[in-house]
Design a protein around this motif. Structure first.
Motif, PDB file in Angstrom:
ATOM      1  N   GLY A  89     -14.925 -10.877   8.656  1.00  0.00           N
ATOM      2  CA  GLY A  89     -13.991 -11.991   8.721  1.00  0.00           C
ATOM      3  C   GLY A  89     -13.565 -12.543   7.379  1.00  0.00           C
ATOM      4  O   GLY A  89     -12.749 -13.471   7.320  1.00  0.00           O
ATOM      5  N   ARG A  90     -14.072 -11.975   6.289  1.00  0.00           N
ATOM      6  CA  ARG A  90     -13.695 -12.483   4.965  1.00  0.00           C
ATOM      7  C   ARG A  90     -12.267 -12.104   4.599  1.00  0.00           C
ATOM      8  O   ARG A  90     -11.627 -12.765   3.783  1.00  0.00           O
ATOM      9  CB  ARG A  90     -14.684 -11.965   3.910  1.00  0.00           C
ATOM     10  N   ILE A  91     -11.742 -11.007   5.168  1.00  0.00           N
ATOM     11  CA  ILE A  91     -10.318 -10.686   5.088  1.00  0.00           C
ATOM     12  C   ILE A  91      -9.831 -10.607   6.532  1.00  0.00           C
ATOM     13  O   ILE A  91      -9.924  -9.566   7.181  1.00  0.00           O
ATOM     14  CB  ILE A  91     -10.073  -9.372   4.335  1.00  0.00           C
ATOM     15  N   PRO A  92      -9.330 -11.738   7.058  1.00  0.00           N
ATOM     16  CA  PRO A  92      -9.039 -11.841   8.493  1.00  0.00           C
ATOM     17  C   PRO A  92      -7.601 -11.474   8.813  1.00  0.00           C
ATOM     18  O   PRO A  92      -6.803 -11.107   7.954  1.00  0.00           O
ATOM     19  CB  PRO A  92      -9.292 -13.325   8.766  1.00  0.00           C
ATOM     20  N   GLY A  93      -7.294 -11.574  10.098  1.00  0.00           N
ATOM     21  CA  GLY A  93      -5.942 -11.323  10.562  1.00  0.00           C
ATOM     22  C   GLY A  93      -5.448  -9.944  10.169  1.00  0.00           C
ATOM     23  O   GLY A  93      -6.185  -8.963  10.234  1.00  0.00           O
ATOM     24  N   ARG A  94      -4.198  -9.895   9.739  1.00  0.00           N
ATOM     25  CA  ARG A  94      -3.598  -8.637   9.297  1.00  0.00           C
ATOM     26  C   ARG A  94      -3.513  -8.534   7.790  1.00  0.00           C
ATOM     27  O   ARG A  94      -2.755  -7.712   7.265  1.00  0.00           O
ATOM     28  CB  ARG A  94      -2.207  -8.470   9.921  1.00  0.00           C
ATOM     29  N   TRP A  95      -4.298  -9.324   7.095  1.00  0.00           N
ATOM     30  CA  TRP A  95      -4.253  -9.299   5.638  1.00  0.00           C
ATOM     31  C   TRP A  95      -4.649  -7.942   5.077  1.00  0.00           C
ATOM     32  O   TRP A  95      -4.136  -7.513   4.039  1.00  0.00           O
ATOM     33  CB  TRP A  95      -5.145 -10.404   5.061  1.00  0.00           C
ATOM     34  N   GLY A  96      -5.543  -7.246   5.721  1.00  0.00           N
ATOM     35  CA  GLY A  96      -5.913  -5.910   5.258  1.00  0.00           C
ATOM     36  C   GLY A  96      -4.724  -4.969   5.256  1.00  0.00           C
ATOM     37  O   GLY A  96      -4.506  -4.196   4.319  1.00  0.00           O
ATOM     38  N   LEU A  97      -3.903  -5.027   6.317  1.00  0.00           N
ATOM     39  CA  LEU A  97      -2.699  -4.200   6.408  1.00  0.00           C
ATOM     40  C   LEU A  97      -1.684  -4.606   5.346  1.00  0.00           C
ATOM     41  O   LEU A  97      -1.069  -3.744   4.699  1.00  0.00           O
ATOM     42  CB  LEU A  97      -2.093  -4.324   7.800  1.00  0.00           C
ATOM     43  N   TYR A  98      -1.508  -5.924   5.159  1.00  0.00           N
ATOM     44  CA  TYR A  98      -0.539  -6.392   4.166  1.00  0.00           C
ATOM     45  C   TYR A  98      -0.925  -5.938   2.764  1.00  0.00           C
ATOM     46  O   TYR A  98      -0.061  -5.533   1.971  1.00  0.00           O
ATOM     47  CB  TYR A  98      -0.437  -7.919   4.208  1.00  0.00           C
ATOM     48  N   ILE A  99      -2.205  -6.009   2.456  1.00  0.00           N
ATOM     49  CA  ILE A  99      -2.665  -5.576   1.125  1.00  0.00           C
ATOM     50  C   ILE A  99      -2.426  -4.085   0.944  1.00  0.00           C
ATOM     51  O   ILE A  99      -2.000  -3.630  -0.123  1.00  0.00           O
ATOM     52  CB  ILE A  99      -4.158  -5.929   0.941  1.00  0.00           C
ATOM     53  N   ALA A 100      -2.685  -3.295   1.981  1.00  0.00           N
ATOM     54  CA  ALA A 100      -2.472  -1.845   1.899  1.00  0.00           C
ATOM     55  C   ALA A 100      -1.005  -1.529   1.633  1.00  0.00           C
ATOM     56  O   ALA A 100      -0.684  -0.648   0.820  1.00  0.00           O
ATOM     57  CB  ALA A 100      -2.943  -1.173   3.192  1.00  0.00           C
ATOM     58  N   ILE A 101      -0.093  -2.231   2.311  1.00  0.00           N
ATOM     59  CA  ILE A 101       1.343  -2.000   2.101  1.00  0.00           C
ATOM     60  C   ILE A 101       1.750  -2.429   0.693  1.00  0.00           C
ATOM     61  O   ILE A 101       2.491  -1.716   0.002  1.00  0.00           O
ATOM     62  CB  ILE A 101       2.163  -2.755   3.169  1.00  0.00           C
ATOM     63  N   LEU A 102       1.273  -3.605   0.268  1.00  0.00           N
ATOM     64  CA  LEU A 102       1.606  -4.107  -1.064  1.00  0.00           C
ATOM     65  C   LEU A 102       1.142  -3.145  -2.144  1.00  0.00           C
ATOM     66  O   LEU A 102       1.894  -2.833  -3.082  1.00  0.00           O
ATOM     67  CB  LEU A 102       0.972  -5.484  -1.268  1.00  0.00           C
ATOM     68  N   TRP A 103      -0.080  -2.645  -2.027  1.00  0.00           N
ATOM     69  CA  TRP A 103      -0.626  -1.758  -3.064  1.00  0.00           C
ATOM     70  C   TRP A 103       0.072  -0.406  -3.062  1.00  0.00           C
ATOM     71  O   TRP A 103       0.211   0.222  -4.102  1.00  0.00           O
ATOM     72  CB  TRP A 103      -2.141  -1.613  -2.882  1.00  0.00           C
ATOM     73  N   SER A 104       0.542   0.047  -1.904  1.00  0.00           N
ATOM     74  CA  SER A 104       1.345   1.271  -1.863  1.00  0.00           C
ATOM     75  C   SER A 104       2.615   1.082  -2.690  1.00  0.00           C
ATOM     76  O   SER A 104       2.998   1.962  -3.483  1.00  0.00           O
ATOM     77  CB  SER A 104       1.710   1.628  -0.422  1.00  0.00           C
ATOM     78  N   GLY A 105       3.280  -0.056  -2.511  1.00  0.00           N
ATOM     79  CA  GLY A 105       4.488  -0.334  -3.274  1.00  0.00           C
ATOM     80  C   GLY A 105       4.226  -0.467  -4.763  1.00  0.00           C
ATOM     81  O   GLY A 105       4.984   0.060  -5.587  1.00  0.00           O
ATOM     82  N   LEU A 106       3.151  -1.165  -5.121  1.00  0.00           N
ATOM     83  CA  LEU A 106       2.815  -1.321  -6.540  1.00  0.00           C
ATOM     84  C   LEU A 106       2.520   0.029  -7.185  1.00  0.00           C
ATOM     85  O   LEU A 106       2.906   0.272  -8.341  1.00  0.00           O
ATOM     86  CB  LEU A 106       1.604  -2.250  -6.690  1.00  0.00           C
ATOM     87  N   SER A 107       1.856   0.908  -6.465  1.00  0.00           N
ATOM     88  CA  SER A 107       1.552   2.241  -7.003  1.00  0.00           C
ATOM     89  C   SER A 107       2.829   3.003  -7.311  1.00  0.00           C
ATOM     90  O   SER A 107       2.960   3.632  -8.368  1.00  0.00           O
ATOM     91  CB  SER A 107       0.699   3.031  -6.003  1.00  0.00           C
ATOM     92  N   LEU A 108       3.777   2.951  -6.391  1.00  0.00           N
ATOM     93  CA  LEU A 108       5.043   3.653  -6.601  1.00  0.00           C
ATOM     94  C   LEU A 108       5.817   3.053  -7.772  1.00  0.00           C
ATOM     95  O   LEU A 108       6.351   3.792  -8.616  1.00  0.00           O
ATOM     96  CB  LEU A 108       5.879   3.602  -5.328  1.00  0.00           C
ATOM     97  N   ILE A 109       5.866   1.733  -7.858  1.00  0.00           N
ATOM     98  CA  ILE A 109       6.570   1.084  -8.970  1.00  0.00           C
ATOM     99  C   ILE A 109       5.940   1.465 -10.305  1.00  0.00           C
ATOM    100  O   ILE A 109       6.642   1.756 -11.289  1.00  0.00           O
ATOM    101  CB  ILE A 109       6.564  -0.447  -8.774  1.00  0.00           C
ATOM    102  N   TRP A 110       4.606   1.482 -10.357  1.00  0.00           N
ATOM    103  CA  TRP A 110       3.897   1.827 -11.591  1.00  0.00           C
ATOM    104  C   TRP A 110       4.224   3.249 -12.031  1.00  0.00           C
ATOM    105  O   TRP A 110       4.311   3.545 -13.222  1.00  0.00           O
ATOM    106  CB  TRP A 110       2.397   1.659 -11.378  1.00  0.00           C
ATOM    107  N   SER A 111       4.413   4.137 -11.068  1.00  0.00           N
ATOM    108  CA  SER A 111       4.649   5.547 -11.397  1.00  0.00           C
ATOM    109  C   SER A 111       6.037   5.798 -11.984  1.00  0.00           C
ATOM    110  O   SER A 111       6.265   6.844 -12.600  1.00  0.00           O
ATOM    111  CB  SER A 111       4.483   6.419 -10.144  1.00  0.00           C
ATOM    112  N   LEU A 112       6.945   4.853 -11.819  1.00  0.00           N
ATOM    113  CA  LEU A 112       8.339   5.098 -12.183  1.00  0.00           C
ATOM    114  C   LEU A 112       8.525   5.363 -13.676  1.00  0.00           C
ATOM    115  O   LEU A 112       9.437   6.089 -14.067  1.00  0.00           O
ATOM    116  CB  LEU A 112       9.217   3.907 -11.755  1.00  0.00           C
ATOM    117  N   TRP A 113       7.670   4.768 -14.507  1.00  0.00           N
ATOM    118  CA  TRP A 113       7.853   4.961 -15.946  1.00  0.00           C
ATOM    119  C   TRP A 113       6.971   6.077 -16.504  1.00  0.00           C
ATOM    120  O   TRP A 113       6.929   6.285 -17.717  1.00  0.00           O
ATOM    121  CB  TRP A 113       7.605   3.650 -16.695  1.00  0.00           C
ATOM    122  N   LEU A 114       6.316   6.833 -15.623  1.00  0.00           N
ATOM    123  CA  LEU A 114       5.479   7.945 -16.075  1.00  0.00           C
ATOM    124  C   LEU A 114       6.147   9.302 -15.864  1.00  0.00           C
ATOM    125  O   LEU A 114       5.551  10.331 -16.157  1.00  0.00           O
ATOM    126  CB  LEU A 114       4.130   7.912 -15.352  1.00  0.00           C
ATOM    127  N   GLY A 115       7.362   9.314 -15.348  1.00  0.00           N
ATOM    128  CA  GLY A 115       8.085  10.576 -15.248  1.00  0.00           C
ATOM    129  C   GLY A 115       8.205  11.077 -13.828  1.00  0.00           C
ATOM    130  O   GLY A 115       7.466  10.666 -12.925  1.00  0.00           O
TER     131      GLY A 115
END
Length: 301
Positions: free
Chosen positions: A92-118
């Motif tokens: 219950g320390r990460i309740p509701g759908r926060w786990g899903l939201y974090i997974a989606i957010l981190w997927s997006g951040l990973s892709l954005i980070w990769s953009l300047w690496l080629g």
């Protein structure tokens, strides 16, 4: 199965420490290490590309691997409620759908980070994200079968990370075939490493229909298979290193394989109880051989 875990009350504040635990930082090491092995095997001067190395390591570990862990914990929350109820979502320390939201957010951040690496890194990142979701999420949910799931993780954590590290240093060019061969072989070995990780979840996997290899084959047979799959590619690596006139590197990997084999004999006597022990110490020896092999490839380029 109801989604009672997802319906738990949302707190006014989620602790950063719980989010960090949710992303399992201890698991970031394998892809970060494999990326660094790829960097070494490229033969390029490392200090003059240090910013690329740092950026790539961050992408491999705190971004992409953390994404895969977040995705996995969200879709495994009911299994974890049986096997490890103290984890952030079932506790219950990460309740509701926060786990899903974090997974989606981190997927997006990973892709954005990769953009300047080629472009190569962008493609590798997209593939890594796709495999992370396919491994855990329906309808694919590759982890439902240990053969496919372990292969997906082994390729992502070892082979893809290694090849990406090499390509980054080469400015997007195709890595040398010897580096590609080593990346493939250690990816195969990672299949056995992933089987070791499945021993801790046998009961929950069995109850919820997750066909991990320990569930499919039984603990003893799965343990033997894991050992064979870990050792066999390293024996091929040894043969290649001697064939490439790299005897010192070859003998070093021989010593590491002997040490692993001794540990595996002890593991096979009580696989359920000693799987975590072998993961901690035997796998360390295996990945040490990865770096030795990377230096051998570096001297050939």
């Amino acid at each position: 199965m109801t989604d009672s875990l997802a319906a738990s009350p949302t707190p006014t504040r989620i602790k950063p420490a719980d989010v960090l635990e949710f992303m399992h930082p201890i698991t970031w090491f394998p892809p970060m290490w494999a990326f660094t092995c790829g960097v070494v095997s490229s033969g390029q001067p490392i200090l003059s590309h240090i910013l690329l190395l740092i950026a790539g390591v961050i992408l491999a570990g705190p971004l992409l691997c953390a994404t895969s862990q977040a995705v996995n914990d969200w879709f495994d929350r009911h299994v974890d409620a049986i096997n490890e109820p103290e984890r952030p979502i079932p506790s219950g320390r990460i309740p509701g759908r926060w786990g899903l939201y974090i997974a989606i957010l981190w997927s997006g951040l990973s892709l954005i980070w990769s953009l300047w690496l080629g472009p190569w890194v962008i493609v590798a990142t997209l593939l890594g994200i796709a495999l992370s979701w396919a491994y855990s999420a329906p309808p694919a949910r590759l982890k439902q079968n240990g053969w496919w799931g372990n292969a997906a993780v082994g390729f992502s954590y070892e082979g893809l990370a290694w090849i990406t590290g090499t390509a980054v240093m080469l400015g997007g060019l195709m890595p040398d075939w010897r580096s590609l061969t080593l990346a493939f072989l250690y990816s195969v070995g990672a299949h056995g490493i992933m089987t070791l990780n499945d021993f801790k979840a046998i009961e929950g996997d069995r109850q919820l229909g997750v066909r991990s290899l320990p569930v499919q084959l039984g603990a003893d047979r799965a343990a033997l298979l894991a050992c064979i799959v870990m050792i066999a590619p390293q024996l091929v690596v040894i043969g290649l290193l001697f064939g490439w006139s790299q005897p010192w590197h070859g003998w070093a990997v021989v010593a590491l394989v002997i040490a692993q084999s001794v540990m595996m004999l002890r593991f096979l006597q009580a696989p359920i109880e000693r799987a975590t022990w072998l993961s901690a110490f035997g796998v360390t020896l295996s990945v040490s051989g990865m770096m030795i092999s990377a230096f051998a490839a570096r001297s050939l380029v």
